[in-house]
Scaffold this motif. Structure first.
Motif, short mmCIF file in Angstrom:
data_model
loop_
_atom_site.label_atom_id
_atom_site.label_comp_id
_atom_site.label_asym_id
_atom_site.label_seq_id
_atom_site.Cartn_x
_atom_site.Cartn_y
_atom_site.Cartn_z
N GLY A 24 25.58 13.86 9.89
CA GLY A 24 26.42 12.98 10.53
C GLY A 24 25.79 12.86 12.16
O GLY A 24 25.98 11.69 12.88
N THR A 25 25.09 13.83 12.67
CA THR A 25 24.45 13.86 13.83
C THR A 25 23.42 12.76 13.61
O THR A 25 23.24 11.96 14.80
N CYS A 26 22.62 12.65 12.72
CA CYS A 26 21.59 11.80 12.52
C CYS A 26 22.16 10.17 12.41
O CYS A 26 21.59 9.56 13.14
N LEU A 27 23.34 10.16 11.98
CA LEU A 27 24.00 8.92 11.85
C LEU A 27 24.42 8.30 13.46
O LEU A 27 24.26 7.10 13.78
N VAL A 28 24.95 9.33 14.11
CA VAL A 28 25.20 9.16 15.54
C VAL A 28 23.97 8.65 16.29
O VAL A 28 23.94 7.78 17.01
N GLY A 29 23.10 9.42 16.07
CA GLY A 29 21.63 8.99 16.65
C GLY A 29 20.96 7.64 16.64
O GLY A 29 20.75 6.91 17.22
N VAL A 30 21.14 7.45 15.16
CA VAL A 30 20.84 5.94 14.67
C VAL A 30 21.93 4.96 15.45
O VAL A 30 21.09 4.00 15.97
N GLY A 31 23.06 4.97 15.32
CA GLY A 31 23.87 4.49 15.84
C GLY A 31 23.75 4.06 17.69
O GLY A 31 23.96 2.87 18.00
N VAL A 32 23.53 5.18 18.18
CA VAL A 32 23.07 4.94 19.46
C VAL A 32 21.94 4.29 19.93
O VAL A 32 21.80 3.26 20.73
N TRP A 33 20.80 4.65 18.91
CA TRP A 33 19.95 3.83 19.23
C TRP A 33 19.92 2.16 18.72
O TRP A 33 19.27 1.45 19.59
N VAL A 34 20.60 2.02 17.67
CA VAL A 34 20.82 0.46 17.42
C VAL A 34 21.70 -0.29 18.45
O VAL A 34 21.25 -1.38 19.05
N SER A 35 22.64 0.62 19.08
CA SER A 35 23.24 -0.13 20.18
C SER A 35 22.71 -0.09 21.39
O SER A 35 22.96 -1.12 22.27
N VAL A 36 21.74 0.60 21.86
CA VAL A 36 20.96 0.66 22.99
C VAL A 36 19.84 -0.39 22.92
O VAL A 36 19.51 -1.17 24.09
N ASP A 37 19.10 -0.40 21.88
CA ASP A 37 17.90 -0.91 21.68
C ASP A 37 17.85 -1.75 20.42
O ASP A 37 17.18 -1.42 19.29
N PRO A 38 18.78 -2.95 20.37
CA PRO A 38 18.71 -3.60 19.10
C PRO A 38 17.57 -4.30 18.74
O PRO A 38 17.45 -5.13 17.80
N ALA A 39 16.71 -4.65 19.62
CA ALA A 39 15.53 -5.63 19.35
C ALA A 39 14.68 -5.01 18.22
O ALA A 39 14.13 -5.77 17.38
N GLY A 40 14.37 -3.69 17.92
CA GLY A 40 13.73 -3.24 16.90
C GLY A 40 14.28 -3.80 15.21
O GLY A 40 13.79 -3.39 14.40
N PHE A 41 15.66 -3.82 15.34
CA PHE A 41 16.68 -4.15 14.16
C PHE A 41 16.62 -5.56 13.95
O PHE A 41 17.27 -5.90 13.02
N GLN A 42 16.52 -6.38 15.05
CA GLN A 42 16.63 -7.78 14.99
C GLN A 42 15.88 -8.42 13.60
O GLN A 42 16.67 -9.55 13.12
N ASP A 43 14.74 -7.87 13.21
CA ASP A 43 14.06 -8.57 12.19
C ASP A 43 14.85 -8.14 10.64
O ASP A 43 14.86 -9.01 9.80
#
Length: 86
Positions: A24-43
């Motif tokens: 759950g903590t890892c999912l929260v971390g990935v969720g925060v990462w995606v919401s803060v820096d979505p450019a890496g996941f745009q592809d």
């Protein structure tokens, strides 16, 4: 039931709940990462709305799993049936 079996079950429940909490903590971390820096996941995800909704979903599921894992750890250590059933 022998005391050794109950002790083993207690520690197995604790370990399982620690793993749930860590996931759950890892999912929260990935969720925060995606919401803060979505450019890496745009592809990966073409639509920005889907990416934003996915980040919020990851955050919600991660927080829920972290909470359940934490309560499960407390329940396993205290041998509290209501916490384990929650």
């Amino acid at each position: 039931v022998p005391m050794g079996v109950l002790s083993c079950m207690k520690y197995l429940m604790f370990i399982f709940n620690v793993l749930v909490f860590a996931g759950g903590t890892c999912l929260v971390g990935v969720g925060v990462w995606v919401s803060v820096d979505p450019a890496g996941f745009q592809d990966i995800v073409a639509a920005r709305a889907v990416l934003s909704a996915g980040a919020w979903l990851l955050l919600a599921v991660g927080i829920a799993l972290s909470l359940l894992g934490f309560l499960g750890c407390c329940g396993a250590l205290r041998r509290s049936r209501p916490l384990l059933l929650l």
